[in-house]
Design an enzyme around this catalytic site. Structure first.
Site, mmCIF file in Angstrom:
data_model
loop_
_atom_site.group_PDB
_atom_site.id
_atom_site.type_symbol
_atom_site.label_atom_id
_atom_site.label_comp_id
_atom_site.label_asym_id
_atom_site.label_seq_id
_atom_site.Cartn_x
_atom_site.Cartn_y
_atom_site.Cartn_z
ATOM 1 N N HIS A 1 -0.504 -6.032 -6.788
ATOM 2 C CA HIS A 1 -1.696 -6.643 -6.308
ATOM 3 C C HIS A 1 -2.826 -6.532 -7.036
ATOM 4 O O HIS A 1 -3.578 -7.362 -7.087
ATOM 5 C CB HIS A 1 -1.992 -6.592 -4.739
ATOM 6 C CG HIS A 1 -2.750 -4.940 -4.733
ATOM 7 N ND1 HIS A 1 -2.049 -4.020 -4.080
ATOM 8 C CD2 HIS A 1 -4.106 -4.718 -4.841
ATOM 9 C CE1 HIS A 1 -3.013 -3.256 -4.092
ATOM 10 N NE2 HIS A 1 -4.245 -3.409 -4.342
ATOM 11 N N ASP B 1 5.110 -3.508 -3.868
ATOM 12 C CA ASP B 1 3.683 -3.808 -4.466
ATOM 13 C C ASP B 1 3.595 -2.849 -5.848
ATOM 14 O O ASP B 1 2.670 -1.917 -6.059
ATOM 15 C CB ASP B 1 2.723 -3.333 -3.536
ATOM 16 C CG ASP B 1 1.325 -3.551 -3.887
ATOM 17 O OD1 ASP B 1 1.099 -4.814 -4.681
ATOM 18 O OD2 ASP B 1 0.471 -3.028 -3.440
ATOM 19 N N SER C 1 -6.219 1.347 -6.243
ATOM 20 C CA SER C 1 -4.902 0.838 -6.320
ATOM 21 C C SER C 1 -4.105 0.966 -7.311
ATOM 22 O O SER C 1 -4.633 0.596 -8.337
ATOM 23 C CB SER C 1 -5.057 -0.644 -6.026
ATOM 24 O OG SER C 1 -5.239 -0.848 -4.455
#
EC number: 3.4.21.107
Length: 512
Positions: A134, A164, A239
């Site tokens: 993402h 992911d 992230s």
């Protein structure tokens, strides 16, 4: 971190959900130069007085990932994000609904440039970097910034939206400091972990905490991942960054948070190192990840089924059917096998089996520990590649037509309250069975009998009893007698319903 709701969220939400990514360059194979060594340190005994030595050693391998991407947006989407903070005002929902209808009748969504920040870390000396899918989703430009502030252009190697994860590579050739994946299974709840990343754009930020839990399931958005839960502060921008153990090994890739505010509340989630390593190596080698396909129909192993097999508990799943010429068929798995573990990871039910198999990389050999006929054994199966439509067409249950079996040899078992007729070629063809398949077709069921209590009905076919093909009533009686001699109260049977095979148990504790 990826927000995905509003700029001032008022309700708890998960951030960083996977989304479909793209590939932009040809696949390459990871091959560190001779003599290259990953960063490693000697962990201190007990609780450390400071994490400074650890952070100082691993920090050069951690980078900020700055992405320019393109996304399609419409005016209503932007307005809803703004008005989310006013949710609950009278007339707001009606106003937004009218705007949506106007958008649907109007022009196509516009493509706009978007910028996002994330984290990543080098896993090879020649410049491969792991991050989240993402973070680089729809990227048209990727830039990484190291500890010293050096900016480097990077290119996308590949992504795996299901986990992911993504891999990028620095375009400029060089010798980069890198870290290696560890084993999250070696961690215990309460062990120290350290997270590094780029939260809110503050590069080089380190946080520490403990492993709060493992094996977390976060819903259908992450079907192949059992997450690590950590309480080291994870925020937007973390992230794709690494979580380290005290040896400097990467034990997780930070990916999501649970928060009512958008900031850390001590509940962060990381992708386990073992899965991350498998996925990233597949991306580097092939440019993408091919999911494993076994070719079996499985169901939960109930307590009654376990008792019928003489097992101490019902941890496991039972194979109800095997697709012909599938990887399972070629590998030697059979109907009635009870799967106990996959590559050493214990199976608790059909759901965990499905998740474990789905995580396997296609065309790799994998170890299945099974129970067959009361004996434990190990079978190695090379799983295939999952396609879009691998499920065989199934015909629902269909009862015998009126008059069926009138001219066949009937056999009645009063102890079970059932009358059978032999399985013939016409029934085999209709049920999608092999021409040599044995079985007994249920012709009549007496009320209150063991067969009725097991949920069996006219037209269903008993194929097996305690792993033995049921070619006659005598075979079924022998299976029941053998179970009684073993002081068991249940018999495990394979039942064909239409073109679906399922397992059930018959209660033989007393004559019905």
């Amino acid at each position: 971190m990826k927000l995905g709701i509003s700029r001032q969220a008022l309700v708890a939400a998960l951030f960083g959900a996977a989304a479909v990514g793209t590939l932009s360059i040809a696949p390459q194979i990871l091959s560190p130069e001779a003599g290259a060594q990953p960063i490693a340190i000697q962990a201190p005994a007990g609780a450390p007085m400071s994490f400074a030595d650890l952070i100082e050693r691993v920090e050069p391998a951690v980078v900020s990932v700055n992405v320019v991407s393109e996304r399609k947006v419409n005016n209503t989407g932007d307005m809803e994000e703004f008005f989310e903070q006013f949710r609950g005002l009278p007339g707001l929902d009606e106003f937004l609904q009218q705007r949506r209808q106007q958008e649907e009748e109007g022009a196509e969504p516009q493509t706009r440039e978007a910028r996002s920040l994330g984290s990543g870390f080098f896993i090879s000396q020649d410049g491969y970097i792991v991050t989240n899918n993402h973070v680089v989703e729809n990227a048209v430009q990727i830039e990484v910034v190291n500890k010293d502030g050096d900016e480097m252009e990077a290119e996308l190697v590949g992504t795996d939206p299901d986990t992911d994860l993504a891999v990028i590579k620095v375009k400029e050739k060089g010798h980069y400091p890198y870290v290696r994946f560890g084993n999250s299974h070696n961690l215990r709840k309460g062990d120290w972990v350290v997270a590094l990343g780029n939260p809110f754009g503050f590069s080089g930020t380190a946080t520490a905490g403990i492993l709060s839990a493992d094996g977390r399931e976060l819903g259908n958005d992450s079907p192949y991942t059992d997450f690590l839960q950590i309480d080291a502060a994870i925020n937007r921008g973390n992230s794709g960054g690494p979580t380290f153990d005290l040896h400097g090994n990467v034990v997780g890739v930070n990916t999501q948070i649970l928060s009512p505010t958008g900031g850390s509340v001590g509940i962060g989630f990381a992708i386990p190192a073992e899965l991350a390593q498998e996925v990233t190596q597949a991306i580097i080698k092939n440019g993408h990840v091919s999911r494993g396909w076994l070719g079996v129909q499985i169901q939960d192993l109930t307590e009654d089924m376990a008792e019928a097999q003489g097992m101490p508990n019902n941890d496991g799943s039972i194979i109800a059917d095997v697709t012909e010429d599938s990887p399972a068929d070629k590998g030697g798995l059979q109907r009635g096998d009870i799967i106990l573990s996959v590559n050493g990871q214990k199976v608790s039910d059909a759901t965990t089996t499905t998740r474990l198999v789905g995580r396997l990389i296609a065309n790799t050999s994998n170890k299945f520990d099974i129970m067959r006929g009361g004996k434990r054994q190990t079978i190695n199966v090379v799983v295939g590649e999952r396609g879009d439509n691998l499920s065989a067409q199934r015909i629902p249950a269909s009862a015998l037509s009126e008059g069926s079996g009138e001219n066949a040899d009937e056999a009645t078992m009063d102890s079970l309250g059932v009358t059978f007729v032999p399985l013939d070629d016409e029934m085999r063809q209709r049920l999608g069975l092999d021409e040599d398949e044995a079985g007994l077709v249920i012709l009549e069921v007496e009320p209150g009998g063991a067969i009725e209590e097991a949920g069996l009905q006219r037209g269903m076919v008993i194929l097996e009893a305690n792993n033995e093909p049921v070619s006659s009533v005598e075979v079924l009686k022998k299976a029941i007698d053998a179970a009684k001699k073993a002081n068991r109260t249940k018999v495990l049977i394979a039942v064909r319903v239409g073109q679906i095979t399922t397992y059930r148990t018959i209660d033989i504790s007393e004559d019905k």
